[in-house]
Design a protein around this motif. Structure first.
Motif, short mmCIF file in Angstrom:
data_model
loop_
_atom_site.label_atom_id
_atom_site.label_comp_id
_atom_site.label_asym_id
_atom_site.label_seq_id
_atom_site.Cartn_x
_atom_site.Cartn_y
_atom_site.Cartn_z
N ARG A 110 0.84 -1.21 0.00
CA ARG A 110 0.00 0.00 0.00
C ARG A 110 0.87 1.25 0.00
O ARG A 110 0.75 2.13 0.83
CB ARG A 110 -0.92 0.01 1.22
CG ARG A 110 -1.92 -1.13 1.23
CD ARG A 110 -2.74 -1.14 2.50
NE ARG A 110 -3.68 -2.25 2.54
CZ ARG A 110 -4.43 -2.56 3.60
NH1 ARG A 110 -4.32 -1.84 4.70
NH2 ARG A 110 -5.26 -3.59 3.54
N GLY A 111 1.73 1.32 -0.95
CA GLY A 111 2.65 2.45 -1.04
C GLY A 111 4.06 1.96 -1.29
O GLY A 111 4.44 0.87 -0.86
N GLY A 112 4.84 2.77 -2.00
CA GLY A 112 6.18 2.34 -2.35
C GLY A 112 6.15 1.30 -3.45
O GLY A 112 5.13 1.09 -4.11
N LYS A 113 7.25 0.62 -3.63
CA LYS A 113 7.34 -0.38 -4.68
C LYS A 113 6.65 -1.66 -4.22
O LYS A 113 7.03 -2.27 -3.21
CB LYS A 113 8.80 -0.68 -5.02
CG LYS A 113 8.97 -1.63 -6.20
CD LYS A 113 10.45 -1.83 -6.53
CE LYS A 113 10.60 -2.77 -7.73
NZ LYS A 113 12.04 -2.99 -8.06
N PRO A 114 5.62 -2.14 -4.92
CA PRO A 114 4.90 -3.34 -4.49
C PRO A 114 5.75 -4.60 -4.65
O PRO A 114 6.58 -4.70 -5.55
CB PRO A 114 3.68 -3.38 -5.41
CG PRO A 114 4.12 -2.64 -6.64
CD PRO A 114 5.04 -1.56 -6.15
N VAL A 115 5.54 -5.54 -3.75
CA VAL A 115 6.23 -6.84 -3.82
C VAL A 115 5.34 -7.79 -4.61
O VAL A 115 4.26 -8.15 -4.18
CB VAL A 115 6.50 -7.39 -2.41
CG1 VAL A 115 7.05 -8.81 -2.49
CG2 VAL A 115 7.48 -6.49 -1.67
N LYS A 116 5.82 -8.18 -5.79
CA LYS A 116 5.03 -9.01 -6.69
C LYS A 116 5.71 -10.31 -7.08
O LYS A 116 5.10 -11.15 -7.74
CB LYS A 116 4.71 -8.21 -7.97
CG LYS A 116 3.88 -6.96 -7.75
CD LYS A 116 2.44 -7.30 -7.38
CE LYS A 116 1.57 -6.06 -7.31
NZ LYS A 116 0.18 -6.38 -6.94
N SER A 117 6.98 -10.49 -6.72
CA SER A 117 7.70 -11.69 -7.15
C SER A 117 8.59 -12.21 -6.02
O SER A 117 8.93 -11.49 -5.08
CB SER A 117 8.55 -11.39 -8.38
OG SER A 117 9.51 -10.39 -8.08
#
Length: 355
Positions: free
Chosen positions: A199-206
């Motif tokens: 919810r803010g900043g660079k999202p963790v997707k991997s």
């Protein structure tokens, strides 16, 4: 005759209700005596010690309510929590118990006050006959005591689990409604089981974005949970990177032979909105299953069916397609075994959704 019997039952069965009221009253007296003159105005102590669940600044009062209640209803658990090495977790458990007590008494208190004053009792939720039953003091106390008895049983079960040091105690299970699933009475809820909320900043997707220490901690918690017989793992799309990390952890546990897919009860949730189309909802749920890496979900819940609008999006969504149909299709395809919902809705919406 029925009322006489009810009064007789009340005298013999409302011990937990009496203990709860006594616990709350003790805290109200303590709060009133220790607060400033301005703060001792009518209702202030009660609002914060027992009936206002929104406050986060008076947890000490809520904890003391729980301690007082447990001292007579389940002293074994109180002893364990007061001497537990992880006092943060112990305090959190006491807060949950205190809030449960407070919510039960608050609802009962408000129902009776409204009934006695002739005010409409929870309009839109109760019928006139139901309102009369809820407002009746004898019936109210009996229902409240029944709710508190369930709380005491949960506390007793938790105490038994925490007292076992030889690893033989496993979490008890109960039949989970019509699903026939044997559900542990304690679940591994994963709302904060993640590195970030995204919810803010660079999202963790991997996976390469996950910190090693964080993931190792998550895996160890899962292993300990399974060792204790807690095999219900519950998360949601809205819980940051929780699904991603759980999927990574489950793959590791499967590869190491710690457990098999069929040993687990996997549940996740997905939210809905006015703009959600049936096809998009189905696609989103399939992505959730892929992130978890489990092939199918034992349980899927609509996340937060709280309002009339939410109900309509599921069952009467016009040209966008009824979202419940996406869930039914996934169930027919074997991707979801059982459909449900989480909710903070008033009773009449919950009842309508179930039906």
């Amino acid at each position: 005759m029925v009322m006489d019997r009810a009064k007789s039952l009340l005298l013999s069965e409302s011990a937990f209700y009496a203990a709860a009221v006594s616990s709350v009253v003790d805290q109200e007296k303590h709060y009133s005596s220790s607060s400033s003159t301005d703060n001792r105005r009518a209702g202030f102590a009660r609002r914060y010690s027992s009936f206002d669940l929104s406050t986060t600044t008076h947890n000490e009062n809520v904890i003391n309510v729980a301690k007082s209640f447990l001292s007579t209803s389940c002293p074994e658990l109180l002893t364990i929590l007061e001497s537990h090495s992880d006092q943060k977790s112990a305090q959190d458990r006491l807060i949950k118990i205190g809030r449960n007590i407070n919510a039960t008494l608050r609802y009962s208190h408000e129902a009776t006050e409204r009934f006695e004053s002739g005010e409409e009792l929870f309009p839109g939720i109760w019928t006139a006959d139901e309102a009369e039953e809820v407002g009746n003091e004898v019936d109210r106390k009996m229902k409240s005591d029944g709710s508190l008895q369930l709380l005491v049983q949960e506390c007793a079960n938790l105490a038994k689990m925490l007292m076992s040091n030889d690893g033989t105690m496993k979490c008890p299970t109960v039949r989970y409604g019509r699903t026939e699933i044997q559900m542990p009475i304690v679940s591994l809820g994963c709302m904060r089981f993640q590195q970030t909320w995204n919810r803010g900043g660079k999202p963790v997707k991997s996976a390469d974005q996950i910190e090693k220490e964080c993931q190792e901690n998550l895996v160890n918690i899962l292993k300990h949970s399974l060792h204790c017989g807690v095999n219900h793992i519950e998360t949601a799309q809205g819980y940051g990177c929780s699904e991603l990390q759980i999927g990574m952890a489950l793959k590791q546990l499967f590869d190491e032979g710690v457990c098999k897919r069929e040993d687990l009860i996997i549940q996740t949730k997905g939210g809905i909105s006015s703009s959600t189309k049936k096809s998009d909802y189905k696609s989103s749920i399939l992505q959730q299953i892929e992130r978890l890496g489990v092939g199918y979900l034992d349980l899927f819940s609509v996340h937060g069916l709280n309002t009339e609008d939410h109900y309509n999006w599921l069952f009467d969504h016009g040209e966008k397609g009824n979202l419940i149909d996406a869930l039914k299709e996934l169930r027919a395809e074997g991707k979801i075994r059982h459909i449900g919902f989480s909710t903070h809705a008033p009773a009449h919406i919950i009842k309508k959704a179930i039906e």
